[in-house]
Design an enzyme around this catalytic site. Structure first.
Site, PDB file in Angstrom:
ATOM      1  N   GLU A  17      -7.656  45.582  76.205  1.00 17.85           N
ATOM      2  CA  GLU A  17      -7.954  44.179  75.975  1.00 17.85           C
ATOM      3  C   GLU A  17      -6.703  43.325  75.890  1.00 17.85           C
ATOM      4  O   GLU A  17      -5.638  43.791  75.472  1.00 17.85           O
ATOM      5  CB  GLU A  17      -8.777  44.016  74.701  1.00 17.85           C
ATOM      6  CG  GLU A  17      -8.128  44.575  73.443  1.00 17.85           C
ATOM      7  CD  GLU A  17      -9.091  44.594  72.258  1.00 17.85           C
ATOM      8  OE1 GLU A  17      -8.871  43.824  71.305  1.00 17.85           O
ATOM      9  OE2 GLU A  17     -10.061  45.372  72.296  1.00 17.85           O
ATOM     10  N   HIS A  29       0.053  56.090  69.140  1.00 16.84           N
ATOM     11  CA  HIS A  29      -0.339  54.862  68.442  1.00 16.84           C
ATOM     12  C   HIS A  29       0.770  54.353  67.539  1.00 16.84           C
ATOM     13  O   HIS A  29       0.557  54.086  66.347  1.00 16.84           O
ATOM     14  CB  HIS A  29      -1.627  55.057  67.643  1.00 16.84           C
ATOM     15  CG  HIS A  29      -2.792  55.549  68.443  1.00 16.84           C
ATOM     16  ND1 HIS A  29      -4.068  55.620  67.942  1.00 16.84           N
ATOM     17  CD2 HIS A  29      -2.886  56.016  69.718  1.00 16.84           C
ATOM     18  CE1 HIS A  29      -4.884  56.105  68.867  1.00 16.84           C
ATOM     19  NE2 HIS A  29      -4.175  56.355  69.960  1.00 16.84           N
ATOM     20  N   GLY A  89      -7.089  50.386  74.505  1.00 13.31           N
ATOM     21  CA  GLY A  89      -8.327  50.878  73.947  1.00 13.31           C
ATOM     22  C   GLY A  89      -8.299  52.394  73.872  1.00 13.31           C
ATOM     23  O   GLY A  89      -7.293  53.036  74.202  1.00 13.31           O
ATOM     24  N   ARG A  98      -5.640  48.493  67.616  1.00  8.18           N
ATOM     25  CA  ARG A  98      -5.529  49.945  67.770  1.00  8.18           C
ATOM     26  C   ARG A  98      -4.106  50.364  68.104  1.00  8.18           C
ATOM     27  O   ARG A  98      -3.464  51.081  67.369  1.00  8.18           O
ATOM     28  CB  ARG A  98      -6.490  50.437  68.848  1.00  8.18           C
ATOM     29  CG  ARG A  98      -6.419  51.953  69.104  1.00  8.18           C
ATOM     30  CD  ARG A  98      -7.440  52.364  70.154  1.00  8.18           C
ATOM     31  NE  ARG A  98      -7.375  53.786  70.443  1.00  8.18           N
ATOM     32  CZ  ARG A  98      -6.620  54.338  71.389  1.00  8.18           C
ATOM     33  NH1 ARG A  98      -5.853  53.571  72.161  1.00  8.18           N
ATOM     34  NH2 ARG A  98      -6.626  55.641  71.591  1.00  8.18           N
ATOM     35  N   TYR A 145      -9.349  41.558  64.808  1.00  3.24           N
ATOM     36  CA  TYR A 145      -9.723  41.855  66.192  1.00  3.24           C
ATOM     37  C   TYR A 145     -10.603  43.107  66.329  1.00  3.24           C
ATOM     38  O   TYR A 145     -10.845  43.561  67.434  1.00  3.24           O
ATOM     39  CB  TYR A 145      -8.455  41.908  67.052  1.00  3.24           C
ATOM     40  CG  TYR A 145      -7.881  40.518  67.171  1.00  3.24           C
ATOM     41  CD1 TYR A 145      -8.208  39.683  68.227  1.00  3.24           C
ATOM     42  CD2 TYR A 145      -7.093  39.987  66.147  1.00  3.24           C
ATOM     43  CE1 TYR A 145      -7.758  38.381  68.298  1.00  3.24           C
ATOM     44  CE2 TYR A 145      -6.638  38.688  66.196  1.00  3.24           C
ATOM     45  CZ  TYR A 145      -6.969  37.888  67.271  1.00  3.24           C
ATOM     46  OH  TYR A 145      -6.537  36.585  67.327  1.00  3.24           O
TER      47      TYR A 145
END
Length: 687
Positions: A563, A477, A557, A538, A573
């Site tokens: 998305e 991430h 995701g 994310r 978001y």
């Protein structure tokens, strides 16, 4: 979508500039303080000052009474009156609207809280936020649990400053009792200034489960025959998250021996449209289920159509970028979950059209690399520069001749044993005169955006300017994409550093799309007075602008859906409450994605826009989506190269109206240099 901010968001921004969160020092120096609602200016209060169990908690005018003096313990509890009375969610409920009360302390997760830098107070058990019901501001208004949304009735201030030190890294990650469908995962305890309240267990960047801060092992459900990398992060009462533990690789055995191959695919037919062939066939059968079809062209595998344990694979395949007026022979094999392969189907022959009338006309390999090509830019002379994520250098490639030279190694880059390293590249429209190359990378302490001069095709490391530092890093991430907009500003995507609270904190640089001036200063028209352009993300890794100057974003995701978003200035978001359209996505203030993808078909990283068509490069989905931008919608969606080139990482516009496309097939979940076998492709587009 309008760019005007709502009144509650403006209030949240103002509050965010002054908010400081209640945090206790170590237990030996416990401190009490009031907790004040930003929206009301009133204090968290025990109704009537009663000390009985189940007395409701409300807001009231602030005073000095004990009923408003709260203490945060090292275990994440908020006590009042004495050390035995805790702030409690009634009935240990995890539902929105649950009442908040006082109750004798019992160590339950419904009595433990994380206090975050955005002013929110979250329940460890449910993840919901402490909320003044109905956004009321009057004395006696009820306090309940509600989906976190950043509004001022969920923001709380105190005179104490937030604790910023994350827990130590969980040690000695290990597994035992591995079976076909379960494993026990264990680790050593982390340490922390205010106390570890939870451990989050991941596989390959996907959250599997969270356990309490006193739990040091847990049973996990796994999938037979599928290799996962397990790791764990620690989380403290202030919402800080540790760096990840070491990764433990597991491959569970099959639950039962299966030697029966699927039946042979039948009815294989094909039809050509220009230089694209579409194949169809009748599904195979199998005693345990067909998991994939491999497609062969002229005896060479050119693609794979995959399914899951519950969803069978599709029985169609699109083969693109072929030569005109050429006959091709195709056949199909079926595979089950244990690798048993059917006999190959009968061959069918298809002849392409005389000229390209398809969306994808041809594909040419222009280079290969032993490391992962991540960021890529086209220089004014038509050559390209690309970053090698784990090798930490930048290469110049002549797409006409295939000649490669090393431009230089970027200093101070550090891997994360996951997704960090040397990431995005960008050049401004002024590159021909200023020679600035913009780079996003992971350092030993953070993620950052820097720029260097490139002179005579060499990176001038002495020219380095650090434009933005302090973006939190973690094993996964880390975001990393850079893109200059038509407004001359630099946009950057950042991941949440494996802490969803970061995404909703507008004072944090993580889980965001950021916007900078080329010199690294904050643009005066940014919505929150800092670098944040949009939030609630994310792990975004795709940015692209359309002909109207609108910014599109691609985001990973967790385990449900990826998305594609149309980014609005100041927009929220939804992550972590909302994943794609899953979760509490209908909450007021959350902006819905324009398209979602099941993660098995997605895990998409880079995007590019050519003639207002969006191209999306997907890793786990091993495909390139083509989506026509129509107004604010994405229409006429097609998938190309499914399984042909493996995992696709980066897609960028080429100067001839085509695309550059890179693969990321091996070594993309570690920081080991030169353990990949990747391709750099040029895709010629049709109409």
């Amino acid at each position: 979508m309008p760019s005007r901010r709502s009144p509650w968001l403006l209030a949240a921004v103002i509050a965010g500039l002054v908010v400081s969160i209640l945090v206790a020092p170590p237990a030996s120096a416990a401190t009490t303080a009031t907790i004040v609602g930003v929206g009301s200016g009133r204090c968290l209060d025990v109704a009537g000052g009663a000390t009985a169990a189940k007395t409701p908690v409300v807001i009231n005018d602030c005073g000095t009474a004990a009923r408003q003096r709260w203490t945060l313990t090292t275990g994440g509890q908020l006590t009042v009156f004495d050390a035995t009375t805790c702030l409690d969610v009634s009935g240990a409920s995890t539902a929105t609207g649950a009442k908040v009360q006082i109750y004798p302390c019992n160590g339950g997760a419904n009595q433990r809280w994380t206090l975050n830098a955005d002013g929110s107070v979250r329940s460890v058990q449910s993840g919901l936020c402490l909320d003044v019901s109905g956004r009321a501001t009057a004395n006696g208004s009820s306090v309940i649990m509600w989906t976190c949304n950043g509004q001022t009735n969920q923001q709380w201030t105190t005179a104490l400053s937030a604790e910023k030190n994350p827990p130590s890294v969980p040690g000695n990650a290990r597994v035992s009792n591995l079976t076909c469908d379960s494993v026990t995962f264990a680790w050593n305890a982390s340490t922390d200034d205010v106390g570890v309240v939870a451990y989050d267990v991941f596989h390959d960047g996907q959250l599997m489960k969270s356990v309490s801060g006193t739990t040091l092992s847990t049973s996990l459900t796994v999938v037979a025959g599928v290799t996962w990398g397990l790791f764990v992060n620690a989380r403290d009462a202030a919402g800080n998250v540790s760096q990840a533990s070491s990764t433990v690789s597991i491959t569970p055995p099959q639950c039962q021996v299966d030697t029966q191959a699927p039946s042979t695919p039948t009815g294989v037919t094909g039809a050509a449209s220009g230089t694209t062939v579409t194949l169809r066939w009748t599904a195979s059968t199998d005693n345990t289920g067909v998991r994939a079809y491999d497609v062969y062209r002229g005896g060479t595998k050119v693609g794979t159509v995959t399914g899951t344990a519950t969803v069978p694979p599709a029985t169609t395949f699109v083969d693109s970028g072929l030569s005109p007026s050429t006959a091709y022979a195709y056949a199909v094999e079926a595979r089950d979950g244990q690798g048993n392969v059917s006999a190959r189907s009968a061959s069918t022959s298809v002849t392409t059209g005389a000229a390209c009338g398809s969306a994808i006309c041809s594909v040419q390999q222009i280079g290969t690399d032993t490391d992962i090509p991540w960021g890529l830019v086209t220089l004014p002379d038509g050559t390209i520069l690309y970053s090698r994520r784990d090798a930490q250098d930048i290469v110049r490639l002549n797409p006409t001749t295939g000649a490669k030279t090393t431009v230089g190694t970027v200093p101070n880059v550090s891997g994360t044993d996951g997704e960090g390293g040397l990431l995005g590249l960008a050049i401004a429209p002024t590159y021909a005169s200023d020679h600035w190359l913009y780079v996003m990378h992971t350092s030993p302490t953070d993620n950052r955006i820097v720029r260097f001069k490139v002179e005579n095709n060499l990176l001038v490391t002495s020219s380095e300017q650090v434009l933005l530092s302090g973006i939190l890093r973690n094993k996964f991430h880390d975001g990393g994409r850079l893109r200059f907009g038509p407004d001359g500003k630099l946009y950057a995507s950042t991941g949440d550093a494996q802490n969803g609270d970061n995404a909703q904190n507008i004072s944090s640089l993580n889980g965001k799309v950021l916007r900078l001036n080329p010199d690294g200063t904050v643009p005066s028209d940014n919505p929150f007075g800092n670098y944040v352009w949009s939030y609630g993300h994310r792990n975004p890794q795709g940015l692209a602008f359309d002909s109207q100057g609108r910014l599109w974003e691609q985001e990973f995701g967790n385990a449900v859906m990826d998305e594609t978003n149309l980014i609005t200035k100041g927009g929220n978001y939804g992550w972590p409450a909302c994943e794609g359209t899953s979760g509490t996505c209908g909450t007021a203030g959350y902006i819905a994605p324009k398209r979602t993808y099941p993660t098995v078909d997605g895990s998409c990283s880079g995007i590019a826009i050519v003639r207002d068509v969006l191209y999306v490069a997907c890793e786990r989905g091993t495909r390139l989506y083509r989506e026509v931008i129509s107004g604010t919608s994405l229409t006429d969606v097609q998938a190309f190269f499914t399984g042909t080139y493996g995992r696709l990482r980066t897609v960028e516009p080429a100067p001839d109206g085509g695309l550059w496309l890179t693969t990321s097939t091996t070594g993309d979940k570690d920081s080991i240099a030169n353990n990949s076998n990747e391709k750099i492709l040029h895709v010629t587009l049709g109409s």
